[in-house]
Write a protein that holds these residues in place. Structure first.
Motif, PDB file in Angstrom:
ATOM      1  N   ALA A  89       0.833  -1.215   0.000  1.00 25.97           N
ATOM      2  CA  ALA A  89       0.000   0.000   0.000  1.00 25.97           C
ATOM      3  C   ALA A  89       0.867   1.264   0.000  1.00 25.97           C
ATOM      4  O   ALA A  89       0.478   2.299  -0.531  1.00 25.97           O
ATOM      5  CB  ALA A  89      -0.923  -0.011   1.211  1.00 25.97           C
ATOM      6  N   ALA A  90       2.074   1.154   0.578  1.00 22.16           N
ATOM      7  CA  ALA A  90       2.976   2.310   0.617  1.00 22.16           C
ATOM      8  C   ALA A  90       3.855   2.392  -0.624  1.00 22.16           C
ATOM      9  O   ALA A  90       4.740   3.233  -0.711  1.00 22.16           O
ATOM     10  CB  ALA A  90       3.834   2.243   1.875  1.00 22.16           C
ATOM     11  N   GLY A  91       3.650   1.492  -1.579  1.00 23.05           N
ATOM     12  CA  GLY A  91       4.350   1.605  -2.859  1.00 23.05           C
ATOM     13  C   GLY A  91       5.348   0.506  -3.173  1.00 23.05           C
ATOM     14  O   GLY A  91       5.972   0.524  -4.229  1.00 23.05           O
ATOM     15  N   ALA A  92       5.501  -0.485  -2.286  1.00 19.78           N
ATOM     16  CA  ALA A  92       6.465  -1.564  -2.551  1.00 19.78           C
ATOM     17  C   ALA A  92       5.909  -2.544  -3.582  1.00 19.78           C
ATOM     18  O   ALA A  92       4.693  -2.601  -3.812  1.00 19.78           O
ATOM     19  CB  ALA A  92       6.789  -2.307  -1.257  1.00 19.78           C
ATOM     20  N   ALA A  93       6.815  -3.322  -4.189  1.00 23.27           N
ATOM     21  CA  ALA A  93       6.395  -4.331  -5.165  1.00 23.27           C
ATOM     22  C   ALA A  93       5.658  -5.462  -4.448  1.00 23.27           C
ATOM     23  O   ALA A  93       5.817  -5.656  -3.245  1.00 23.27           O
ATOM     24  CB  ALA A  93       7.620  -4.887  -5.885  1.00 23.27           C
ATOM     25  N   SER A  94       4.866  -6.213  -5.214  1.00 23.18           N
ATOM     26  CA  SER A  94       4.026  -7.227  -4.576  1.00 23.18           C
ATOM     27  C   SER A  94       4.832  -8.387  -3.979  1.00 23.18           C
ATOM     28  O   SER A  94       4.334  -9.114  -3.136  1.00 23.18           O
ATOM     29  CB  SER A  94       3.012  -7.768  -5.577  1.00 23.18           C
ATOM     30  N   ASP A  95       6.089  -8.547  -4.418  1.00 23.14           N
ATOM     31  CA  ASP A  95       6.888  -9.647  -3.856  1.00 23.14           C
ATOM     32  C   ASP A  95       7.879  -9.155  -2.785  1.00 23.14           C
ATOM     33  O   ASP A  95       8.887  -9.789  -2.524  1.00 23.14           O
ATOM     34  CB  ASP A  95       7.640 -10.368  -4.975  1.00 23.14           C
ATOM     35  N   CYS A  96       7.544  -8.008  -2.177  1.00 21.97           N
ATOM     36  CA  CYS A  96       8.479  -7.432  -1.200  1.00 21.97           C
ATOM     37  C   CYS A  96       8.650  -8.352   0.010  1.00 21.97           C
ATOM     38  O   CYS A  96       7.755  -9.106   0.371  1.00 21.97           O
ATOM     39  CB  CYS A  96       7.988  -6.058  -0.750  1.00 21.97           C
ATOM     40  N   GLU A  97       9.839  -8.281   0.606  1.00 17.40           N
ATOM     41  CA  GLU A  97      10.155  -9.131   1.766  1.00 17.40           C
ATOM     42  C   GLU A  97      10.109  -8.303   3.043  1.00 17.40           C
ATOM     43  O   GLU A  97      11.031  -7.548   3.315  1.00 17.40           O
ATOM     44  CB  GLU A  97      11.571  -9.709   1.621  1.00 17.40           C
ATOM     45  N   PRO A  98       9.079  -8.479   3.859  1.00 14.06           N
ATOM     46  CA  PRO A  98       8.987  -7.659   5.076  1.00 14.06           C
ATOM     47  C   PRO A  98      10.035  -8.041   6.131  1.00 14.06           C
ATOM     48  O   PRO A  98      10.362  -7.240   6.987  1.00 14.06           O
ATOM     49  CB  PRO A  98       7.576  -7.950   5.586  1.00 14.06           C
ATOM     50  N   GLN A  99      10.578  -9.276   6.030  1.00 14.80           N
ATOM     51  CA  GLN A  99      11.577  -9.764   6.995  1.00 14.80           C
ATOM     52  C   GLN A  99      11.133  -9.605   8.450  1.00 14.80           C
ATOM     53  O   GLN A  99      11.816  -8.966   9.251  1.00 14.80           O
ATOM     54  CB  GLN A  99      12.915  -9.053   6.797  1.00 14.80           C
ATOM     55  N   VAL A 100      10.006 -10.188   8.753  1.00 12.25           N
ATOM     56  CA  VAL A 100       9.515 -10.133  10.137  1.00 12.25           C
ATOM     57  C   VAL A 100      10.194 -11.232  10.956  1.00 12.25           C
ATOM     58  O   VAL A 100      10.206 -12.392  10.548  1.00 12.25           O
ATOM     59  CB  VAL A 100       7.985 -10.293  10.187  1.00 12.25           C
ATOM     60  N   ARG A 101      10.806 -10.837  12.064  1.00 10.66           N
ATOM     61  CA  ARG A 101      11.509 -11.799  12.931  1.00 10.66           C
ATOM     62  C   ARG A 101      11.090 -11.600  14.387  1.00 10.66           C
ATOM     63  O   ARG A 101      10.666 -10.518  14.768  1.00 10.66           O
ATOM     64  CB  ARG A 101      13.025 -11.566  12.879  1.00 10.66           C
ATOM     65  N   GLN A 102      11.309 -12.642  15.191  1.00  9.07           N
ATOM     66  CA  GLN A 102      11.128 -12.479  16.636  1.00  9.07           C
ATOM     67  C   GLN A 102      12.201 -11.496  17.115  1.00  9.07           C
ATOM     68  O   GLN A 102      13.356 -11.604  16.713  1.00  9.07           O
ATOM     69  CB  GLN A 102      11.321 -13.825  17.346  1.00  9.07           C
ATOM     70  N   SER A 103      11.807 -10.553  17.955  1.00  4.43           N
ATOM     71  CA  SER A 103      12.782  -9.575  18.432  1.00  4.43           C
ATOM     72  C   SER A 103      13.715 -10.202  19.452  1.00  4.43           C
ATOM     73  O   SER A 103      13.321 -11.053  20.238  1.00  4.43           O
ATOM     74  CB  SER A 103      12.083  -8.378  19.077  1.00  4.43           C
ATOM     75  N   ALA A 104      14.962  -9.736  19.436  1.00  5.72           N
ATOM     76  CA  ALA A 104      15.946 -10.310  20.345  1.00  5.72           C
ATOM     77  C   ALA A 104      15.837  -9.697  21.734  1.00  5.72           C
ATOM     78  O   ALA A 104      16.217 -10.316  22.725  1.00  5.72           O
ATOM     79  CB  ALA A 104      17.346 -10.106  19.776  1.00  5.72           C
ATOM     80  N   LYS A 105      15.338  -8.468  21.833  1.00  8.29           N
ATOM     81  CA  LYS A 105      15.273  -7.790  23.129  1.00  8.29           C
ATOM     82  C   LYS A 105      13.870  -7.233  23.345  1.00  8.29           C
ATOM     83  O   LYS A 105      13.252  -6.747  22.403  1.00  8.29           O
ATOM     84  CB  LYS A 105      16.264  -6.625  23.159  1.00  8.29           C
TER      85      LYS A 105
END
Ligand code: ARG
Length: 576
Positions: free
Chosen positions: A17-33
């Motif tokens: 919605a903010a303009g990225a391509a449809s195959d964008c990688e959000p890279q969501v990870r569990q936070s370390a802290k």
């Protein structure tokens, strides 16, 4: 529940919605802290760069589009453009409740695949030794994990049941049977093999008979085939004893030994020649691989048929990969074999791919592992320098655990002590191995693995009994808990979040074949539970609602610990 997948989908929607391509990688990870929230999206910077936008500004736009209503309590932008997500305790409470009500802890399930797992692979007429332990237990943990997720697992025990030595073994079995005039129990396979070899080297008539039996066996002679089968049966009956004791799920039905592929070998050699991949060289049939150079920098020759017509280990592994795809219809094949055989496998699979026997879309994965070392850092051996039999190792584990539990429970009756010692001893040996990253060597150390502190089996088994003891003390049945699960204390929320990461942990183990990731998760979980237990009174809770809710969290903890240990093939006890 796969929180990571849920958040990934949400963040990626907002990015688009903010303009990225449809195959964008959000890279969501569990936070370390904890200050970075429960999860973080790390993909902003890379995508902003691609779009030629300022990362922080892009992050703000993503957050403005991010719909985590009811899921997150807040989101923050940190540093150059990380998005930190703090989950909403009431959402977590709902998810935890759902997990408690589902029989598989609400894992969302996967697109089921047929996965062949090659593991254990001992050799016929030899006893299992410590060298087989890692493949056997790591492979079994992978099998259990994949099955838990809903995949169809085909266990393939690639036993060494073929080769020229079988002539000698048959001739020796025959001799033993004549002497004893009855079927023998090969209780000592090592001695059997050793004596057979000795006779073969010393007695020319015996050696002659042995050689004729190889030829007969290969030609399909019935007597030799029966004698061969006897050797396999005796060996596998003995190995089964080790498997059962180790709580390893292999059975006789899972045996797919080297002999299975023997009938395929002539056809494969002919086919590889016909495809121009294999050529004759000094009487042997060889595949030259550009991918592998010898010392002179020339393509390396991999022999697939010897001058005398014999086939090799590589030829068998080519046939075996083909069979697993064509006949077993595998979508994915995992091989649990030590790292020293890596080059062998890579060569076999390079040929397999070139010949088109298994398409590139079907992964063939070598999940290799290092060696077990003694405290001196050298390969783990007996004091006299011999190989350690697996059965002896397990006996010693039992003895050591028995001494330990006796000292802790002087009153316990002997039968119970024995049962407890078996669970702790075997669990300790398995867990010590499974909890290390398999790719490296590790030092086998009795004292470490039997310690009640640290990331060990005794610690986790004890932690599990401690959770169960809460229910005994409360005099309630886990099944009869009523009321709502809610999370008010931060320790409750932290425990619930970790509990809900069980599926993410399973998925990582399934992807990488790394059970140590599950061990680390369970260890962390046990630690979070003990923090919760200390700071959030359960039995002495301020009111009955809180008490019920905390009992529910304890129940989910018990079930998750148990399910996790089950995927590792580690047995549990109710008290210790
Ligand atoms: N039997 C072999 C050994 O003891 C291991 C076999 C592994 N599997 C395979 N497909 N090569 O080293």
């Amino acid at each position: 529940m796969n929180i990571q997948a849920l958040l990934s989908a949400k963040v990626s929607q907002a990015m688009i919605a903010a303009g990225a391509a449809s195959d964008c990688e959000p890279q969501v990870r569990q936070s370390a802290k904890p200050q970075f929230g429960d999860y973080q999206a790390n993909g902003i910077m890379a995508i902003a760069k691609k779009l030629g936008r300022a990362p922080r500004q892009f992050a703000e736009q993503v957050v403005a589009n991010l719909d985590l209503n009811g899921i997150a309590a807040k989101t923050e932008i940190a540093g150059p453009g990380f998005i930190n997500i703090f989950l909403d305790p009431s959402w977590l409470a709902t998810q935890a409740s759902l997990a408690l009500d589902s029989d598989k802890l609400s894992i969302s399930g996967v697109a089921p695949q047929r996965i062949v797992i090659d593991y254990s692979a001992p050799n016929v007429a030899k006893e299992m030794h410590v060298g087989h332990l890692r493949s056997t237990i790591i492979g079994d943990a992978a099998a259990r994990t994949l099955e838990y997720l809903g995949h169809t697992v085909i266990r393939a025990n690639h036993i060494g049941d073929w080769g020229t030595q079988f002539g000698m073994l048959i001739a020796f079995l025959e001799k033993k049977q004549q002497e004893q005039n009855s079927d023998i129990a090969l209780s000592d396979l090592e001695a059997f093999y050793r004596e057979a070899k000795q006779l073969y080297d010393q007695d020319e008539a015996f050696a002659e008979r042995a050689r004729s039996y190889v030829v007969k066996l290969q030609g399909g002679d019935q007597y030799c085939a029966e004698m061969w089968k006897k050797l396999v049966d005796i060996t596998m009956a003995q190995n089964q004893f080790n498997y059962n004791r180790l709580n390893v799920s292999l059975t006789r039905d899972d045996v797919m030994g080297e002999s299975l592929y023997n009938p395929m070998l002539p056809g494969i050699v002919a086919d590889l020649q016909q495809k121009g991949l294999a050529v004759e060289s000094e009487g042997a049939i060889v595949v030259f691989l550009d991918e592998y150079k010898n010392k002179e920098g020339e393509p390396m020759g991999v022999i697939i048929r010897k001058k005398d017509g014999g086939y090799l280990y590589t030829t068998t592994d080519i046939a075996c990969a083909k069979y697993r795809y064509e006949t077993l219809k595998a979508d994915r094949v995992l091989y649990y074999i030590d790292s020293r055989q890596h080059q062998h496998l890579m060569q076999a699979w390079t040929i397999v791919r070139k010949a088109g026997y298994v398409p590139e879309s079907i992964p063939l994965e070598h999940h290799m592992f290092g060696m077990m070392l003694g405290k001196d850092g050298r390969p783990f051996k007996t004091r006299a320098g011999g190989t350690i039999k697996l059965a002896d190792l397990l006996d010693e584990a039992h003895e050591r655990a028995l001494t330990l539990v006796k000292s802790k429970n002087p009153e316990m009756d002997p039968e119970e002590l024995n049962a407890l010692a078996e669970v702790i001893g075997i669990g300790a040996v398995k867990y010590a191995d499974l909890s290390k990253n398999r790719t490296t060597d590790y030092i086998f150390d009795w004292d470490n693995m039997l310690a009640f502190e640290g990331n060990t089996a005794p610690y986790l088994l004890y932690a599990y009994t401690r959770v169960l003891s809460v229910f005994r003390k409360a005099e309630v049945d886990e099944q009869s808990l009523t009321g709502e699960l809610f999370l008010t204390e931060s320790r409750e929320a932290a425990l619930a979040t970790r509990l809900l990461q069980f599926e993410e942990t399973l998925l990582q183990v399934a992807r990488e074949g790394t059970p140590h990731v599950m061990c680390a998760y369970l260890y962390d979980l046990a630690g979070l539970f003990s923090g919760f237990y200390e700071h959030c009174p359960i039995l002495a809770a301020e009111d009955n609602q809180t008490r019920q809710s905390r009992l529910k969290l304890a129940s989910l903890t018990a079930r998750t610990l148990k399910a996790g240990l089950d995927t590792l093939g580690i047995n549990t006890v109710e008290r210790m």
